[in-house]
Design a protein around this motif. Structure first.
Motif, PDB file in Angstrom:
ATOM      1  N   HIS A 123       9.454   3.883   5.503  1.00 16.68           N
ATOM      2  CA  HIS A 123       9.681   2.815   4.691  1.00 16.68           C
ATOM      3  C   HIS A 123       9.631   3.042   3.242  1.00 16.68           C
ATOM      4  CE1 HIS A 123       9.665   0.756   8.335  1.00 16.68           C
ATOM      5  NE2 HIS A 123       8.249   1.099   8.618  1.00 16.68           N
ATOM      6  N   GLU A 124      10.406   4.069   2.674  1.00 17.03           N
ATOM      7  CA  GLU A 124      10.471   4.186   1.267  1.00 17.03           C
ATOM      8  C   GLU A 124      10.888   3.066   0.543  1.00 17.03           C
ATOM      9  OE1 GLU A 124      11.890   8.949   2.297  1.00 17.03           O
ATOM     10  OE2 GLU A 124      12.604   7.927   0.647  1.00 17.03           O
ATOM     11  N   ARG A 125      10.574   3.259  -0.773  1.00 18.45           N
ATOM     12  CA  ARG A 125      11.000   1.975  -1.508  1.00 18.45           C
ATOM     13  C   ARG A 125      12.424   1.896  -1.464  1.00 18.45           C
ATOM     14  NH1 ARG A 125       6.766   0.043  -3.969  1.00 18.45           N
ATOM     15  NH2 ARG A 125       4.938   1.258  -4.018  1.00 18.45           N
TER      16      ARG A 125
ATOM     17  N   VAL B 113      11.441  -7.470  13.041  1.00 18.93           N
ATOM     18  CA  VAL B 113      10.239  -6.538  12.897  1.00 18.93           C
ATOM     19  C   VAL B 113      10.699  -5.631  11.556  1.00 18.93           C
ATOM     20  CG1 VAL B 113       8.846  -4.685  13.809  1.00 18.93           C
ATOM     21  CG2 VAL B 113       9.988  -6.546  15.218  1.00 18.93           C
TER      22      VAL B 113
ATOM     23  N   GLU C  87       3.301   7.132   3.803  1.00 12.60           N
ATOM     24  CA  GLU C  87       4.078   5.849   3.414  1.00 12.60           C
ATOM     25  C   GLU C  87       3.655   5.515   2.177  1.00 12.60           C
ATOM     26  OE1 GLU C  87       4.703   3.609   8.038  1.00 12.60           O
ATOM     27  OE2 GLU C  87       3.826   2.501   6.138  1.00 12.60           O
ATOM     28  N   ARG C  88       2.283   5.288   1.755  1.00 16.18           N
ATOM     29  CA  ARG C  88       1.577   4.904   0.672  1.00 16.18           C
ATOM     30  C   ARG C  88       1.863   5.791  -0.501  1.00 16.18           C
ATOM     31  NH1 ARG C  88      -2.485   5.388  -2.707  1.00 16.18           N
ATOM     32  NH2 ARG C  88      -3.230   7.409  -1.777  1.00 16.18           N
TER      33      ARG C  88
ATOM     34  N   ALA D 255      14.208   0.627   1.130  1.00 20.47           N
ATOM     35  CA  ALA D 255      14.624   0.615   2.489  1.00 20.47           C
ATOM     36  C   ALA D 255      14.482  -0.788   2.738  1.00 20.47           C
ATOM     37  CB  ALA D 255      13.988   1.629   3.117  1.00 20.47           C
ATOM     38  N   ASN D 256      15.314  -1.711   2.536  1.00 21.00           N
ATOM     39  CA  ASN D 256      15.102  -2.990   2.641  1.00 21.00           C
ATOM     40  C   ASN D 256      15.845  -3.720   3.745  1.00 21.00           C
ATOM     41  OD1 ASN D 256      14.421  -5.757   2.072  1.00 21.00           O
ATOM     42  ND2 ASN D 256      15.733  -5.648   0.063  1.00 21.00           N
ATOM     43  N   HIS D 257      15.397  -3.067   5.056  1.00 12.52           N
ATOM     44  CA  HIS D 257      16.013  -3.619   6.330  1.00 12.52           C
ATOM     45  C   HIS D 257      15.300  -3.815   7.547  1.00 12.52           C
ATOM     46  CE1 HIS D 257      16.132   0.779   5.933  1.00 12.52           C
ATOM     47  NE2 HIS D 257      15.970   0.665   7.496  1.00 12.52           N
ATOM     48  N   ALA D 258      15.619  -4.620   8.274  1.00 12.25           N
ATOM     49  CA  ALA D 258      14.503  -4.951   9.481  1.00 12.25           C
ATOM     50  C   ALA D 258      14.870  -3.547  10.400  1.00 12.25           C
ATOM     51  CB  ALA D 258      15.201  -6.062  10.037  1.00 12.25           C
TER      52      ALA D 258
ATOM     53  N   ARG E 128       2.467  -3.779   0.955  1.00 12.11           N
ATOM     54  CA  ARG E 128       3.366  -3.158   0.282  1.00 12.11           C
ATOM     55  C   ARG E 128       4.752  -3.470   0.713  1.00 12.11           C
ATOM     56  NH1 ARG E 128      -0.661   0.967   0.621  1.00 12.11           N
ATOM     57  NH2 ARG E 128       0.321   1.808   2.525  1.00 12.11           N
TER      58      ARG E 128
ATOM     59  N   LEU F 196      10.212  -5.887   0.266  1.00 10.31           N
ATOM     60  CA  LEU F 196      11.307  -6.741   0.889  1.00 10.31           C
ATOM     61  C   LEU F 196      11.366  -7.968  -0.140  1.00 10.31           C
ATOM     62  CD1 LEU F 196      10.231  -6.372   4.572  1.00 10.31           C
ATOM     63  CD2 LEU F 196      12.398  -5.498   3.374  1.00 10.31           C
TER      64      LEU F 196
END
Lengths: 113, 361
Positions: free
Chosen positions: A97-99, B47, A90-91, A101-104, B132, B137
């Motif tokens: 959660h790639e850059r 979440v 991820e880091r 990916a702006n979702h819950a 991060r 977000l």
């Protein structure tokens, strides 16, 4: 002070007298010694039962509870290693959660039972 | 000089007592038969990240996302809903109303898979991953972090090991620094009297029951006093709801990962590493003096868990030039729930955070 119920005043007075004594017992060396004795005794009983159980199950070539516990802990340690790798990925930007990916993951107003 | 009672005053007092007794009876019956079960952790949230049992929650604020991002790092030994107890008595709700984009890092309930988790895992992996995600977000380059109780310890370890972390500020609440002043914990575990390995359960964690017993031993008479307090205020719906929340929270501890417990006893308790400069995180020797971001320590003068001698040295250990301390007339939980929290703690924290956000904008 004038609005405090007489029973409440009596309880508070008793509590002020008793609480320091009870707390000093909990902080005493005797309490620590008792806690150590109780912990050691519990550990000895558990070890004794585990050993007895182990012998019996191994006689019939079946895993004992201690074997299962050891296996679960090894799996737990493996799970930790996998989590490490996942977090490292991820880091580095290769994880779920790639850059961008702006979702819950999970949208719920979590209600406790 | 006491006022002379008039007939109307006396009637009013009698009428009030009758009403209160009716309320007492009603609330007492509800409590006894269990029909009154308030919901905790009520603020809607999403979440937005998971790591093992840990979850990062993003709360839905009244104005939608867009405020200054604030990451709350919770303790490892208790449930996070104490910060979101009820409408009108919620730390999270007040932060949202103040315009913050609030995230909370909740550690879940550890099981056998977490027994090998070390303090380094939380400080070096989970907290940075959460930061991060908050950055992604929110679009913010820097994040305000707030640690509560042992969450503050984890946040301090992270900030000390990563002085270049993208933190806008660091706030800790009810967080110990001098672990030798932690009372019975030192006497039982710190002196080596009881081996921490002897209390681990079959999963390799310190069971919740042991943690509960340790906390109860700190104020042994509280178990009776809480019922006396409840009887006295049973007429108040608000008090009863808060009582149910706090009582349930006090009883609902969670297991403490075994490896982290061993490190806590060896490094934090016995070596008293925060004070003696013997902190080792991720194999590196670190110091709280390496923390340079704006810093606020909030402590409670009547905290029976993290007493003043344990928390007061912290302000002098960090290296931040911009640092402040707030000591409140409250108990451990009173910092985040109840009147003191809403009148003083929360407004002060909000004021501190807003000033640092404006300074960095």
């Amino acid at each position: 002070m004038g609005n405090v119920h007489p029973l409440r005043r009596a309880y508070d007075a008793a509590e002020r007298a008793i609480a320091p004594r009870v707390e000093s017992v909990v902080h005493s060396s005797e309490f620590v010694a008792t806690a150590r004795w109780a912990t050691d005794a519990r550990a000895r009983v558990r070890a004794g039962l585990a050993q007895a159980g182990e012998g019996m199950w191994h006689l019939v070539n079946l895993p004992a509870a201690s074997d299962i516990t050891r296996l679960r802990r090894q799996l737990g340690a493996l799970d930790r290693d996998v989590r490490h790798l996942t977090l490292e990925l991820e880091r580095l930007g290769h994880g779920p959660h790639e850059r961008g990916a702006n979702h819950a993951i999970d949208s719920d107003s979590e209600q406790l039972p | 000089m006491p006022s002379i009672p008039t007939p109307s005053n006396s009637l009013e007092r009698v009428s009030r007592e009758i009403d209160r007794n009716i309320q007492r009876a009603r609330n007492g019956i509800k409590l006894a038969i269990g029909t009154s079960r308030p919901t905790f952790g009520w603020t809607p949230k999403d979440v937005v990240w998971r790591g093992g049992r840990s979850e990062l929650w993003r709360y839905r604020g009244p104005g939608g996302p867009g405020g200054t991002p604030l990451l709350v790092v919770f303790s490892l030994v208790s449930r996070s809903y104490i910060l979101d107890l009820a409408r009108g008595n919620s730390f999270v709700e007040r932060l949202l109303d103040a315009g913050f984009d609030v995230y909370l890092l909740d550690w879940g309930v550890p099981d056998v898979r977490d027994a090998s988790n070390r303090l380094d895992d939380y400080a070096d992996e989970y907290i940075p991953a959460a930061i991060r995600r908050v950055q992604e977000l929110s679009g913010a380059s820097r994040v305000d972090v707030l640690g509560y109780c042992f969450g503050g310890v984890l946040a301090l370890l992270h900030a000390a090991h990563h002085p270049r972390a993208p933190l806008n500020s660091l706030t800790v609440m009810a967080t110990p620094a001098d672990f030798q002043a932690m009372g019975p914990l030192v006497e039982v575990f710190g002196s080596g009297s009881v081996d921490i390995n002897a209390v681990l359960d079959e999963n390799g964690n310190v069971p919740a029951s042991i943690i509960r017993r340790v906390f109860r031993s700190l104020t042994p008479t509280y178990e009776i006093t809480k019922y006396v307090n409840l009887w006295e205020r049973l007429w108040s719906d608000e008090y009863v709801a808060a009582y149910q929340g706090v009582t349930r929270w006090s009883a609902e501890h969670i297991p403490f990962p075994g490896a982290a417990a061993r490190q806590t006893v060896d490094m934090l308790l016995r070596d008293n590493a925060m004070v003696t400069e013997r902190l080792v995180v991720g194999g590196d020797r670190v110091s709280l003096s390496d923390i340079r971001v704006p810093f606020l320590s909030v402590r409670a003068s009547r905290d029976h868990i993290v007493q003043a001698p344990a928390s007061s040295p912290l302000i002098d250990l960090v290296g931040s030039a911009d640092r402040d301390e707030l000591c409140l007339e409250a108990g451990h939980m009173g910092l985040v729930v109840g009147k003191t929290a809403h009148k003083t703690t929360i407004p002060t924290i909000i004021d501190f955070l807003k000033k640092r956000s404006e300074a960095s904008a």
